[in-house]
Design an enzyme around this catalytic site. Structure first.
Site, PDB file in Angstrom:
ATOM      1  N   LYS A   3       5.802 -42.739  18.065  1.00 32.14           N
ATOM      2  CA  LYS A   3       5.896 -41.231  18.366  1.00 32.14           C
ATOM      3  C   LYS A   3       6.668 -40.370  17.329  1.00 32.14           C
ATOM      4  O   LYS A   3       7.880 -40.560  17.250  1.00 32.14           O
ATOM      5  CB  LYS A   3       6.823 -41.341  19.684  1.00 32.14           C
ATOM      6  CG  LYS A   3       6.499 -39.664  20.095  1.00 32.14           C
ATOM      7  CD  LYS A   3       7.652 -39.198  21.244  1.00 32.14           C
ATOM      8  CE  LYS A   3       8.760 -38.825  20.819  1.00 32.14           C
ATOM      9  NZ  LYS A   3       8.398 -37.575  20.048  1.00 32.14           N
TER      10      LYS A   3
ATOM     11  N   CYS B 173      20.645 -37.617   7.405  1.00 30.86           N
ATOM     12  CA  CYS B 173      21.689 -38.508   8.247  1.00 30.86           C
ATOM     13  C   CYS B 173      22.712 -38.674   7.205  1.00 30.86           C
ATOM     14  O   CYS B 173      23.957 -39.078   7.481  1.00 30.86           O
ATOM     15  CB  CYS B 173      21.138 -39.510   9.013  1.00 30.86           C
ATOM     16  SG  CYS B 173      20.212 -40.567   7.995  1.00 30.86           S
TER      17      CYS B 173
ATOM     18  N   GLU C 254      28.382 -33.636  13.447  1.00 29.54           N
ATOM     19  CA  GLU C 254      27.302 -33.625  12.246  1.00 29.54           C
ATOM     20  C   GLU C 254      26.519 -32.268  12.438  1.00 29.54           C
ATOM     21  O   GLU C 254      26.104 -31.867  13.465  1.00 29.54           O
ATOM     22  CB  GLU C 254      26.412 -34.762  12.801  1.00 29.54           C
ATOM     23  CG  GLU C 254      25.158 -34.939  11.914  1.00 29.54           C
ATOM     24  CD  GLU C 254      24.287 -35.986  12.186  1.00 29.54           C
ATOM     25  OE1 GLU C 254      24.003 -36.083  13.274  1.00 29.54           O
ATOM     26  OE2 GLU C 254      23.872 -36.522  11.278  1.00 29.54           O
TER      27      GLU C 254
HETATM   28  P1  NAD Z   1      16.567 -36.113  18.237  1.00 31.88           P
HETATM   29  O1  NAD Z   1      17.525 -37.154  18.689  1.00 31.88           O
HETATM   30  O2  NAD Z   1      16.904 -34.935  18.927  1.00 31.88           O
HETATM   31  O3  NAD Z   1      15.078 -36.509  18.045  1.00 31.88           O
HETATM   32  C1  NAD Z   1      14.468 -37.676  17.479  1.00 31.88           C
HETATM   33  C2  NAD Z   1      13.523 -38.347  18.046  1.00 31.88           C
HETATM   34  O4  NAD Z   1      13.806 -38.567  19.492  1.00 31.88           O
HETATM   35  C3  NAD Z   1      12.367 -37.287  18.306  1.00 31.88           C
HETATM   36  O5  NAD Z   1      10.921 -37.771  18.107  1.00 31.88           O
HETATM   37  C4  NAD Z   1      12.470 -36.930  19.478  1.00 31.88           C
HETATM   38  O6  NAD Z   1      11.060 -36.140  20.138  1.00 31.88           O
HETATM   39  C5  NAD Z   1      12.863 -38.099  20.379  1.00 31.88           C
HETATM   40  N1  NAD Z   1      13.556 -37.812  21.574  1.00 31.88           N
HETATM   41  C6  NAD Z   1      14.208 -36.950  22.067  1.00 31.88           C
HETATM   42  N2  NAD Z   1      14.727 -36.974  23.288  1.00 31.88           N
HETATM   43  C7  NAD Z   1      14.333 -38.105  23.621  1.00 31.88           C
HETATM   44  C8  NAD Z   1      14.544 -39.023  24.782  1.00 31.88           C
HETATM   45  N3  NAD Z   1      15.377 -38.605  25.908  1.00 31.88           N
HETATM   46  N4  NAD Z   1      13.840 -40.290  24.848  1.00 31.88           N
HETATM   47  C9  NAD Z   1      13.233 -40.906  23.814  1.00 31.88           C
HETATM   48  N5  NAD Z   1      13.124 -39.999  22.717  1.00 31.88           N
HETATM   49  C10 NAD Z   1      13.485 -38.544  22.569  1.00 31.88           C
HETATM   50  O7  NAD Z   1      17.162 -36.035  16.913  1.00 31.88           O
HETATM   51  P2  NAD Z   1      16.674 -34.647  15.915  1.00 31.88           P
HETATM   52  O8  NAD Z   1      17.684 -33.838  15.947  1.00 31.88           O
HETATM   53  O9  NAD Z   1      15.366 -34.435  15.817  1.00 31.88           O
HETATM   54  O10 NAD Z   1      16.948 -35.567  14.356  1.00 31.88           O
HETATM   55  C11 NAD Z   1      18.178 -35.454  13.937  1.00 31.88           C
HETATM   56  C12 NAD Z   1      19.175 -36.597  14.012  1.00 31.88           C
HETATM   57  O11 NAD Z   1      18.513 -37.985  13.567  1.00 31.88           O
HETATM   58  C13 NAD Z   1      20.631 -36.488  13.496  1.00 31.88           C
HETATM   59  O12 NAD Z   1      21.382 -36.668  14.157  1.00 31.88           O
HETATM   60  C14 NAD Z   1      20.316 -37.355  12.283  1.00 31.88           C
HETATM   61  O13 NAD Z   1      21.621 -37.921  11.597  1.00 31.88           O
HETATM   62  C15 NAD Z   1      19.568 -38.442  12.625  1.00 31.88           C
HETATM   63  N6  NAD Z   1      19.016 -39.394  11.732  1.00 31.88           N
HETATM   64  C16 NAD Z   1      19.314 -40.449  11.452  1.00 31.88           C
HETATM   65  C17 NAD Z   1      18.755 -41.239  10.423  1.00 31.88           C
HETATM   66  C18 NAD Z   1      19.368 -42.644  10.128  1.00 31.88           C
HETATM   67  O14 NAD Z   1      18.662 -43.303   9.341  1.00 31.88           O
HETATM   68  N7  NAD Z   1      20.484 -43.135  10.607  1.00 31.88           N
HETATM   69  C19 NAD Z   1      17.711 -40.774   9.664  1.00 31.88           C
HETATM   70  C20 NAD Z   1      17.191 -39.603   9.879  1.00 31.88           C
HETATM   71  C21 NAD Z   1      17.981 -38.665  11.026  1.00 31.88           C
END
Ligand code: NAD
Length: 503
Positions: free
Chosen positions: A199, A308, A405
């Site tokens: 997804k 991240c 963050e």
């Molecule tokens: P998010 O957690 O809101 O969304 C990430 C993904 O999760 C999206 O595809 C979203 O649709 C999905 N999602 C949202 N709610 C969900 C639920 N209840 N159940 C299942 N899936 C769900 O994060 P974001 O704001 O889109 O992305 C940024 C975050 O990602 C930051 O915190 C960043 O640090 C993190 N990130 C981490 C890494 C790593 O490798 N550690 C890499 C990139 C981004």
């Protein structure tokens, strides 16, 4: 702070792909959703909608998981020879290479990232990472284990392990580096012999759909790769809870990561979580500032700081503090703000209007809590989600901008008033996260002591942000569970079976 406005033309092939009718890839076919609702894909540089993609609902999640289940349980993928799996991955990588321009422009138009990253990095690592995991497919091996004599006379035994694919893997990807993250997840899962339901994020589904088209062209059997864009709280949540999914790999916020754990409990899915970070960038008094400051600017504002591993907490020794703050602010001011497609741009727009507002609230919070805004932080008065990169000096541990963050171009500098290495390490570790960190010094002893002390999954010495596929990406503490990239990621998609034989 220079700005560019012009948006150059994109290639006809990209225009045709983005403008085409988008569907969900389920069981080797492109299908619509039953509910008929769609995700609007917005260009962050203009605020205009560039595409609409059907949003997977529960019905599509169920179909995609059923397809992946059948392809794993009955289909050819798990039992196909490893060489054949590797050949498909290599063919796919070649197709990614041939579509370089389409991928680069699509990434820019969905995320806002500058072409310098989208063109020079994203499709190249996607191609190379697929090739890297194609190489692993034929090297998955168990062990022959040492045995003590069997206590029953006349019986001998033989003990070995086999590595077997976990099963159906659900993969949930964020918006900040979609193509790279997607391949980083698909590569090891497919090399291991798992089938996948992926997804993409609701803001940035297009590069995954282009990858899906090329997967069909490469000849992956139906059901092995299913790609279903959708809302997180609907499609993501349904995938995380689905009883026929064996493994979930999630990259995103720590907040949603905790929801994934709860949802995955039902059938005790194997879980990998790559979550948030608040990474320290430690500048010691003997650091070579001619190298340190440019890297602080480059890494600090990479992807508009929507990454991240961003060094968003800069801990700078008092002897070099003023010079560092001045250099960092000058570097921020020299970034060229504009649409990612303009080749001159070095800082693009934030991914969405909502993200811009979220980051703006952190700027206000920094000012309110008494940090000194040295430069930037304001929104640009033009269409798109643009803001000037901010530098806060005089920050301290209790401020929200230091603890949380931000995921936007706001860097905080904290003055280190001590020479005590243990105290410096303590301050670096004063965070609930543990994803990345770096130390800048010309003293090898200081470098080794601080790098050993930082509690995070990646540490740089005169470097920040590891982007080598051979390494591991993942975190200590609330930055997650497990590691992406490298060999370790492959093992997250494998079970170990011990086989014993008496003879
Ligand atoms: P998010 O957690 O809101 O969304 C990430 C993904 O999760 C999206 O595809 C979203 O649709 C999905 N999602 C949202 N709610 C969900 C639920 N209840 N159940 C299942 N899936 C769900 O994060 P974001 O704001 O889109 O992305 C940024 C975050 O990602 C930051 O915190 C960043 O640090 C993190 N990130 C981490 C890494 C790593 O490798 N550690 C890499 C990139 C981004």
């Amino acid at each position: 702070m220079p700005e560019v406005i012009d948006i150059p033309e994109i290639a006809a092939a990209t225009r045709s792909f983005i403008g085409s009718e988008h569907k969900l890839l389920i069981n080797g076919e492109w299908v619509s959703n039953v509910a008929g609702d769609s995700l609007a894909v917005i260009d962050p540089a203009t605020g205009e909608q560039i595409a609409a993609v059907p949003a997977a609902g529960e019905a599509e999640v169920n179909s995609a998981v059923a397809a992946a289940r059948a392809a794993f349980d009955k289909g050819p993928w798990r039992t196909m020879g490893a060489t054949a799996r590797a050949e498909l991955l290599l063919k796919w990588a070649d197709l990614v290479e041939q579509h370089h321009q389409q991928f680069a422009e699509t990434e820019v138009l969905c995320t806002g990232m500058p072409m310098s990253v989208a063109g020079a990095v994203a499709p190249i690592i996607a191609r190379d990472w697929l090739r890297y995991y194609a190489g692993w497919a034929t090297k998955i091996a168990g062990q022959t284990l040492a045995q003590d004599p069997y206590p029953v006379p006349g019986v001998e035994r033989f003990l070995m392990t086999r590595k077997e694919p976990v099963g159906v893997a659900a993969q949930i990807v964020p918006w900040n580096f979609p193509l790279g993250m997607t391949v980083m997840k698909l590569g090891p899962a497919l090399a291991a012999g798992c089938t996948v339901v992926l997804k993409p994020d609701e803001h940035t589904p297009l590069s995954a759909l282009l990858l899906g088209r090329l997967a069909c062209e490469a000849g992956f059997p139906p059901g092995v790769i299913n790609i279903i864009p959708g809302h997180g709280h609907v499609a993501g949540a349904a995938l995380a809870a689905h009883p026929d999914v064996d493994k979930i790999s999630f990259t995103g916020s720590t907040e949603v990561g905790k929801k994934i754990i709860d949802a995955a409990k039902g059938n005790l899915k194997k879980v990998t979580l790559e979550l948030g970070g608040k990474s320290p960038f430690i500048v010691m008094p003997d650091a070579d500032l001619s190298k340190t400051i440019p890297m602080a600017v480059q890494q600090g504002y990479f992807l508009q700081s929507q990454n991240c591993v961003c060094p968003s907490r800069m801990l700078v020794h008092k002897n070099v503090y003023d010079q560092f703050v001045e250099g960092l602010a000058a570097g921020a001011d020299s970034l060229i703000i504009g649409p990612g497609l303009n080749p001159a741009t070095t800082l693009g727009p934030l991914v969405s209007a909502q993200q811009l507002q979220r980051v703006q609230s952190y700027v206000q919070s920094g000012i309110k809590e008494g940090a000194e805004l040295i430069t930037g932080g304001d929104e640009l008065d033009r269409p798109g989600n643009f803001m000037r990169p901010a530098v806060f000096a005089g920050a301290h541990r209790d401020m929200k901008i230091v603890r949380e963050e931000i995921f936007g171009p706001v860097l905080s500098v904290i003055k280190l008033d001590t020479d005590d290495i243990d105290e410096i390490v303590h301050q670096a570790n004063d965070t609930e996260y543990g994803l990345n960190g770096s130390v800048w010094t010309e003293n090898i002893g200081t470098a080794m002591r601080i790098s050993a002390g930082i509690r995070s999954g990646i540490v740089g010495i005169n470097a920040h942000t590891m982007s080598d596929i051979n390494g591991g990406l993942g975190g200590y503490k609330q930055s997650g569970w497990g590691r992406e990239m490298g060999e370790e990621s492959l093992h997250a998609y494998l079970e170990t079976k011990t086989i014993m034989m008496h003879y």
